[in-house]
Design an enzyme around this catalytic site. Structure first.
Site, mmCIF file in Angstrom:
data_model
loop_
_atom_site.group_PDB
_atom_site.id
_atom_site.type_symbol
_atom_site.label_atom_id
_atom_site.label_comp_id
_atom_site.label_asym_id
_atom_site.label_seq_id
_atom_site.Cartn_x
_atom_site.Cartn_y
_atom_site.Cartn_z
ATOM 1 N N TYR A 1 -6.620 14.929 6.360
ATOM 2 C CA TYR A 1 -7.232 14.362 7.325
ATOM 3 C C TYR A 1 -7.619 15.268 8.499
ATOM 4 C CZ TYR A 1 -6.992 9.207 5.791
ATOM 5 O OH TYR A 1 -7.188 8.196 5.151
ATOM 6 N N ASP B 1 1.102 9.621 -8.496
ATOM 7 C CA ASP B 1 0.570 8.927 -9.618
ATOM 8 C C ASP B 1 1.412 7.678 -10.314
ATOM 9 O OD1 ASP B 1 2.007 11.137 -10.727
ATOM 10 O OD2 ASP B 1 0.412 11.572 -12.193
ATOM 11 N N ASP C 1 -3.001 0.409 0.664
ATOM 12 C CA ASP C 1 -4.306 -0.562 0.373
ATOM 13 C C ASP C 1 -3.685 -1.246 -0.819
ATOM 14 O OD1 ASP C 1 -5.789 -0.196 2.519
ATOM 15 O OD2 ASP C 1 -7.404 -0.018 1.206
ATOM 16 N N ASP D 1 -2.389 6.546 2.572
ATOM 17 C CA ASP D 1 -3.753 5.371 2.989
ATOM 18 C C ASP D 1 -3.972 4.947 1.540
ATOM 19 O OD1 ASP D 1 -5.921 4.690 4.284
ATOM 20 O OD2 ASP D 1 -7.007 6.209 3.058
#
Ligand code: IPM
Ligand code: MN
Length: 352
Positions: free
Chosen positions: A142, A221, A249, A245
């Site tokens: 980021y 993963d 979600d 992030d």
């Protein structure tokens, strides 16, 4: 006690859900004899339109002078659909995290007994899920150098971490694990990425300082898979910015609605509380957005920023009661009666 709370309502449904969180916080303050002074400030698209930047210095000053920050949501489609936009609401969010030093983002995922059937995952898989992600928030891809070369034909985003950045986040992870089940999962991609190898090496070196805590190291993963397969086998997970992030979600669907999950962002000083959902622009002004994630963010504020667990619990109890009694917005109404954003807020305040 007396508190100054910065109110950064932002865009889309931000102001509507914020109003409910303030209403509920006022009810709590009244019940326990606290006094809240609200300090509204501009952020996001609202700030771009008013003063040309998404996190103006005036807003930063309001945050610095407050005991905690409540944050709604930012982002509007007119910016998303324009890749060439120079100023974006999201930049404001990133700038704010950096300037306020909010390096640790706490995102819990838990299930509500009355909502087990609302999750797209099977009830027996999610029952008992109570996990917390601690996402690093001011480093990684980021904030690394990004740009274009070859006349714009090649783009790059660098992922950079320092040992210190990993240590301060991991420290919070170990400490959090010790208040829970003493299990910590470090999520990385150490089979491929150098930054992940630094993460793993740093966390491994810290293990000796926390002998009670059992640490597992899992590749991102694999975690993405196990998170929906056996979410109730996780407790505290620490990870870098982008992995966090994405995984948070993913984790939010376990609870049954994105409109339910709160979060806290902490640094060495001020803390900020916000729902994990976005600005949901299509719902703006329709009085249909679920205010519970914002309200539960206020609960986290009482618990974490003000160290008032009783106050937080009163809010959580009211939310649980509303869910059990079907006082919910349309995302959870399931064909039954849907209440408005404001009506849910009124009900929660009245029940406190
Ligand atoms: C979040 C959001 C932000 C992020 C965006 C809006 C910049 O998705 O808080 O998770 O990616 O961190
Ligand atoms: Mn996100």
């Amino acid at each position: 006690m007396k508190f100054n709370i910065a109110v950064l309502a932002g865009d889309g449904i931000g102001p509507e859900v914020m109003e409910q969180a303030q209403k509920v916080s006022e009810a709590v303050a009244q019940k326990f004899g606290h006094e809240i002074t609200w300090k509204p400030a501009l952020t996001g698209a609202a700030a771009i339109d008013a003063v040309g930047e998404p996190y103006p210095d005036s807003t930063h000053q309001v945050c610095l002078a407050s005991d905690a920050v409540l944050f709604g949501a930012i982002g509007l489609p007119r910016f998303d659909n324009d890749p060439s936009a120079k100023v974006r609401p999201e930049n404001g969010l990133l700038q704010m995290r950096k300037q306020l030093g909010l390096f640790a983002n706490l995102r819990p995922t838990f299930t509500f007994p009355s909502l087990l059937d609302k999750s797209p995952l099977k009830k027996e898989r999610i029952e008992g899920t109570d996990l917390v992600f601690l996402r690093e928030l001011t480093g990684g891809i980021y904030f690394g150098e990004k740009g274009r070369r070859d006349g714009g034909e090649t783009a790059f985003d660098n992922c950079v971490y320092t040992r210190m950045e990993v240590q301060r986040l991991a420290k919070k992870g170990f400490e959090l694990a010790m208040t829970r089940s003493n299990r910590l999962c470090c999520v990385d991609k150490a089979n491929v990425m150098e930054t992940s190898r630094l993460w793993r090496e740093t966390v491994q070196a810290m293990e000796k300082d926390y002998p009670e805590v059992t640490v597992s190291y899992e590749l991102v993963d694999a975690v993405a898979m196990r998170l929906v397969q056996w979410p109730n086998t996780y407790d505290v997970l620490i990870t870098e910015n982008l992995f966090g992030d994405i995984l948070t979600d993913e984790a939010s669907v376990i609870s049954g609605s994105m409109g339910l999950m709160p979060s806290a962002s902490m640094g060495s000083d001020i803390a900020l509380f916000e729902p994990i959902h976005g600005s949901y622009p299509q719902a703006t002004g329709l009085n249909i957005a679920n205010p519970m994630a914002m309200v539960l963010s206020a609960a986290m504020m009482f618990e974490i920023a003000f160290n008032l667990p009783e106050e937080g619990k009163v809010i959580r109890d009211a939310v649980n009661k509303a869910l059990a009694e079907g006082i919910v917005t349309e995302d959870l109404a399931d064909g039954g009666k849907a209440y408005g954003t404001k009506e849910v807020g009124d009900w929660l305040a009245a029940n406190i």
